[in-house]
Enzyme design. Structure first.
Site, PDB file in Angstrom:
ATOM      1  NE  ARG A 203      42.313  34.949  40.425  1.00 14.36           N
ATOM      2  CZ  ARG A 203      41.337  35.255  41.295  1.00 14.36           C
ATOM      3  NH1 ARG A 203      41.343  34.830  42.534  1.00 14.36           N
ATOM      4  NH2 ARG A 203      40.341  36.028  40.913  1.00 14.36           N
ATOM      5  N   GLY A 204      43.585  38.615  41.273  1.00 15.42           N
ATOM      6  CA  GLY A 204      42.454  39.484  41.589  1.00 15.42           C
ATOM      7  C   GLY A 204      43.002  40.882  41.848  1.00 15.42           C
ATOM      8  CB  ALA A 205      41.901  44.173  40.561  1.00 14.37           C
TER       9      ALA A 205
ATOM     10  NE  ARG B 114      47.581  38.583  35.816  1.00 18.09           N
ATOM     11  CZ  ARG B 114      46.385  38.070  36.108  1.00 18.09           C
ATOM     12  NH1 ARG B 114      46.034  37.896  37.364  1.00 18.09           N
ATOM     13  NH2 ARG B 114      45.538  37.762  35.148  1.00 18.09           N
TER      14      ARG B 114
ATOM     15  CD  GLN C 296      40.804  32.570  36.868  1.00 17.68           C
ATOM     16  OE1 GLN C 296      40.164  31.881  36.062  1.00 17.68           O
ATOM     17  NE2 GLN C 296      41.766  33.379  36.482  1.00 17.68           N
TER      18      GLN C 296
ATOM     19  CG  ASP D 175      40.928  42.760  36.583  1.00 21.34           C
ATOM     20  OD1 ASP D 175      39.884  42.090  36.404  1.00 21.34           O
ATOM     21  OD2 ASP D 175      41.894  42.348  37.251  1.00 21.34           O
TER      22      ASP D 175
ATOM     23  CG  ASN E 137      35.683  41.181  35.652  1.00 20.51           C
ATOM     24  OD1 ASN E 137      36.579  41.243  36.503  1.00 20.51           O
ATOM     25  ND2 ASN E 137      34.707  40.302  35.736  1.00 20.51           N
TER      26      ASN E 137
HETATM   27  O1  MRU Z   1      43.146  36.758  36.067  1.00 23.65           O
HETATM   28  P1  MRU Z   1      42.548  37.011  37.416  1.00 23.65           P
HETATM   29  O2  MRU Z   1      42.119  35.754  38.091  1.00 23.65           O
HETATM   30  O3  MRU Z   1      43.424  37.873  38.294  1.00 23.65           O
HETATM   31  O4  MRU Z   1      41.235  37.850  37.102  1.00 23.65           O
HETATM   32  C1  MRU Z   1      40.498  38.364  38.170  1.00 23.65           C
HETATM   33  C2  MRU Z   1      39.258  39.034  37.744  1.00 23.65           C
HETATM   34  O5  MRU Z   1      38.962  39.200  36.592  1.00 23.65           O
HETATM   35  C3  MRU Z   1      38.402  39.596  38.840  1.00 23.65           C
HETATM   36  O6  MRU Z   1      37.052  39.591  38.478  1.00 23.65           O
HETATM   37  C4  MRU Z   1      38.832  41.046  39.097  1.00 23.65           C
HETATM   38  O7  MRU Z   1      40.200  41.119  39.387  1.00 23.65           O
HETATM   39  C5  MRU Z   1      38.086  41.652  40.202  1.00 23.65           C
HETATM   40  S1  MRU Z   1      38.653  41.004  41.733  1.00 23.65           S
HETATM   41  C6  MRU Z   1      37.800  41.667  42.974  1.00 23.65           C
END
Ligand code: MRU
Length: 335
Positions: free
Chosen positions: A55-57, A89, A189, A230, A240
């Site tokens: 996960r995470g962008a 996603r 998270q 994101d 985000n």
């Molecule tokens: O749902 P997630 O855990 O994928 O959400 C992640 C976030 O909101 C992060 O802050 C975002 O992806 C930036 S990651 C460098």
């Protein structure tokens, strides 16, 4: 990123390629156990993204790119695989960006070219985050109290992180920052992943419930806020993790600088303002259960938007790999 798995010390990104499969740290199990999973087919790769094992962008951008590149190598239809991965996603533009790049490389260079480029993209993502760390480290000195939200660390980006990169960088340069980690309901998270990364790195931190953020900001306990994103729009609005907007509003009210750390892949040239960002709404069970345990009455419905949109006016600056830019500069910089 340093971590221990199966009694072995590792120093590597949150996933890697081995024998034409992807090996990833299962983020659903952290921090109680560090499990590695091997992925060799498209459905499982999609499931890993959908269920937040990865996960995470930026991490899902690179993971999606590798999943598509390896599927092409196995002889699967690129368009079909792209669609399966793309639909996992909707909010993080990096996923779309990674998949589009692979399609472009495939058309230009064929199968071998795709694998080589996916490898280069992976390395570039890591270097980009290291540079975000370097560019943002001047904001942090000894004892600076930084607040962050969700996990925008190495687990979300392969290595270094975005929001955590300046913190990590300054700590490695000998500074001693302190981090307020908001737990990030409902999937935690912050409490599970950001705290795990900071602990492994020896960086001082404390976990708070999300709703404690505003009172800490108001009480002078926060010097600056750094979050990830994101998707960043042309006008500087950004999406985000849900709970980011309320921190930004409190920061503005009480005069605390609010920064967003982002690679260029998270800027979306097609998205003129926050109203156009697709917001992922996840299942209500993520709210009504904590682990296996139900915490709300059966029959009470939940609403679970996973992201919110913060207007550009609340952003002090975007920490990019090439320096800090103001929201007003976004349009020119991403041309
Ligand atoms: O749902 P997630 O855990 O994928 O959400 C992640 C976030 O909101 C992060 O802050 C975002 O992806 C930036 S990651 C460098």
């Amino acid at each position: 990123m340093k971590f221990r798995a199966g009694g072995v010390e590792h120093d590597r990104p949150c996933f890697w390629i081995s024998d034409h499969g992807i090996v990833l740290i299962d983020q659903r199990a952290l921090p109680m156990s560090v499990d590695l999973i091997r992925i060799e087919d498209t459905e499982r790769a999609a499931e890993m993204i959908r269920t937040l094992a990865v996960r995470g962008a930026p991490a899902i951008g690179s993971f999606g790119a590798w999943a598509l590149a390896l599927a092409i190598r196995r002889g699967e239809d690129p368009e079909t695989v792209k669609k399966i991965l793309y639909e996992t996603r909707p909010t993080a533009v990096d996923l779309e960006h990674g998949l589009d790049l692979v399609m472009k490389w495939f058309k230009k260079d064929g199968v071998d070219g795709v694998l080589e480029s996916a490898g280069r993209f992976y390395e570039e993502t890591i270097e980009t985050c290291r540079r975000i760390g370097q560019m943002g480290s001047h904001l942090i000195s000894n004892g600076t109290k930084v607040m962050t939200h969700c996990n925008a660390g190495a687990l979300a980006t392969l290595d270094w992180g975005t929001a955590l990169a300046p913190i990590r960088f300054s700590s490695r340069e000998g500074m001693d920052p302190f981090v307020w980690v908001s737990e990030t309901r409902p999937l935690l998270q912050g409490a599970r992943l950001t705290a795990w990364e900071l602990k492994n790195e020896g960086i001082r931190h404390r976990i708070i419930v999300d709703s404690a953020s505003a009172s800490l900001i108001a009480g002078g306990e926060v010097d600056l806020i750094i979050v990830g994103a994101d998707r960043v729009c042309v006008n500087g609005d950004f999406a985000n993790k849900i709970g980011t907007l309320s921190k930004a509003i409190a920061a503005r009210e009480f005069g605390v600088p609010f920064y967003v750390a982002v690679p260029w892949s998270t800027f979306d040239r097609e998205c003129s303002s926050g109203e156009e960002i697709p917001i992922e709404v996840r299942g209500g069970d993520e709210i009504s259960f904590v682990g296996e345990k139900r915490i709300s009455p059966t029959g009470s419905e939940c609403h679970n938007p996973a992201f919110d949109v913060t207007p550009a006016k609340y952003v002090t600056g975007f920490i990019t790999p090439d320096g800090v830019i103001s929201p007003n500069d976004v349009k020119n910089k991403i041309k």
